[in-house]
Design a protein around this motif. Structure first.
Motif, PDB file in Angstrom:
ATOM      1  N   ASP A  23       0.745  -1.414   0.267  1.00 27.25           N
ATOM      2  CA  ASP A  23      -0.007  -0.066  -0.232  1.00 27.25           C
ATOM      3  C   ASP A  23       0.892   1.315   0.340  1.00 27.25           C
ATOM      4  N   ALA A  24       1.154   2.043  -1.048  1.00 26.31           N
ATOM      5  CA  ALA A  24       2.232   2.604  -1.532  1.00 26.31           C
ATOM      6  C   ALA A  24       1.494   3.680  -0.472  1.00 26.31           C
ATOM      7  N   GLN A  25      -0.075   4.346  -0.459  1.00 26.71           N
ATOM      8  CA  GLN A  25       0.327   5.569   0.959  1.00 26.71           C
ATOM      9  C   GLN A  25       0.631   5.222   2.463  1.00 26.71           C
ATOM     10  N   ALA A  26       0.290   4.357   2.483  1.00 28.70           N
ATOM     11  CA  ALA A  26       0.489   3.690   3.706  1.00 28.70           C
ATOM     12  C   ALA A  26       2.457   3.706   4.306  1.00 28.70           C
ATOM     13  N   LYS A  27       2.522   3.145   3.326  1.00 28.99           N
ATOM     14  CA  LYS A  27       4.255   3.342   3.652  1.00 28.99           C
ATOM     15  C   LYS A  27       4.848   4.940   3.499  1.00 28.99           C
TER      16      LYS A  27
END
Length: 364
Positions: free
Chosen positions: A270-274
């Motif tokens: 998950d790009a946003q979580a990272k």
């Protein structure tokens, strides 16, 4: 060897934790959960006093402990007026300030109240607190904010930071009071402290929004934008405070305060979580770098502690950024009950003297 029986009490927002120690040995460690329905009957923290202390006493009896043989009762210190690190006897002035919540309303305000009540039921027992969240050892120069209407407040995870620092020093064969340490507590709130020869001479206010953002706090925000937002959005004071404390950080970006959940989302791609997790680690590392300036760069070690320190990816990220300053040690988790009990044991063994509560009152 004398046997000292200690009751440690840590009231939290949705639980009351307590433990019984015989010297260093933990005989009972219990968490009493409080549902929203349970707590909704009370309009403020103080009204929960009878409910919570009753549950502790009932549990001790149910577990078969001879309560009248417990002579040292130590509670987590609440949001009273500031005072230096140490163990303090509970007195009437402390009880008044905890009841009033002079620096804010939090369940920890019940710590000295419950400890005092139980001690008063036991002949010869005494009530204490140790290293409360308002522990204040900040240097004069660090207290200056940039405007005389505002003074930096010291509100941080003093109990766990101090316990971790002492543990590290002992493990290294050193004395805490001889070391320069940077300690970062990583939890629902985040505080980064500069421990100079046993005193936390600078630290971000982990409650009010200073420093790195955290799973549920906004951290330092752009002041101009905050001013515009407050006046343009018609938000109430309470709504603005919730935006900063409780609904900031991970909650604002990712709709969760569960750091483990964010770690798992980031790990699954998950790009946003990272990005948000990396940004939090980045801000923590920057705060550690700021604290290195306090010591002119002469730092013995950097310690990472608290529940979020179980995240190896996050601690490795921080380590890569700051290891040029000093070696990084990770002590994940926290055990505030053990820390409280150890402080009470130090008093029982006359290794330290319990101090009188004489707070530093704010200007005006």
């Amino acid at each position: 060897m004398d046997e000292y029986r200690i009751l440690a009490i840590n009231p939290g927002s949705t639980s009351t934790k307590f433990a019984v120690y015989f010297n260093e040995e933990c005989k009972l460690n219990k968490t009493l959960r409080h549902s929203i329905d349970d707590l909704s009957r009370y309009t403020n923290i103080l009204q929960q006093f009878d409910y919570r202390k009753g549950m502790i006493i009932d549990s001790l009896v149910e577990e078969g402990f001879e309560v009248d043989r417990i002579k040292y009762i130590i509670g987590r210190g609440g949001l009273t007026y500031p005072l230096e690190s140490g163990v303090y006897l509970v007195n009437n002035e402390m009880l008044l300030h905890a009841s009033q919540g002079v620096y804010g309303q939090h369940a920890s305000n019940l710590g000295p109240l419950i400890a005092d009540y139980i001690a008063n039921q036991i002949p010869g027992a005494q009530a204490f607190i140790a290293d409360p969240v308002v522990t204040d050892e900040i240097s004069d120069i660090a207290r200056i904010t940039g405007h005389p209407n505002f003074e930096k407040r010291s509100i941080f995870h003093a109990l766990n930071q101090k316990a971790t620092a002492r543990f590290h020093a002992k493990k290294q064969g050193e004395i805490y009071e001889d070391m320069n340490l940077i300690v970062a507590h990583l939890g629902g709130g985040i505080s980064v402290g500069a421990h100079q020869k046993g005193r936390v001479v600078d630290v971000n206010n982990g409650l009010d929004g200073d420093g790195p953002f955290s799973p549920e706090r906004s951290g330092g925000l752009p002041t101009g934008q905050v001013i515009d937002w407050c006046f343009d959005s018609n938000m109430t004071k309470d709504e603005v405070r919730r935006m900063v404390v409780g609904e900031g950080g991970y909650v604002a970006y990712l709709k969760t305060n569960n750091a483990k959940e964010v770690e798992e989302l980031a790990g699954r791609g998950d790009a946003q979580a990272k990005l948000i997790q990396d940004a939090m680690a980045y801000q923590i590392a920057k705060s550690i770098g700021q604290m290195a300036v306090v010591f002119d760069g002469v730092v013995d070690a950097i310690l990472l502690t608290g529940g979020v320190a179980y995240n190896n990816y996050l601690t490795d990220y921080i380590r890569k950024k700051v290891q040029f300053i000093a070696e990084v040690f990770v002590y994940p988790g926290e055990d505030e009950l053990e820390a409280l009990a150890k402080n009470a044991l130090r008093v029982a063994r006359e290794e330290v003297v319990a101090q009188k509560y004489q707070p530093r009152y704010p200007k005006g």
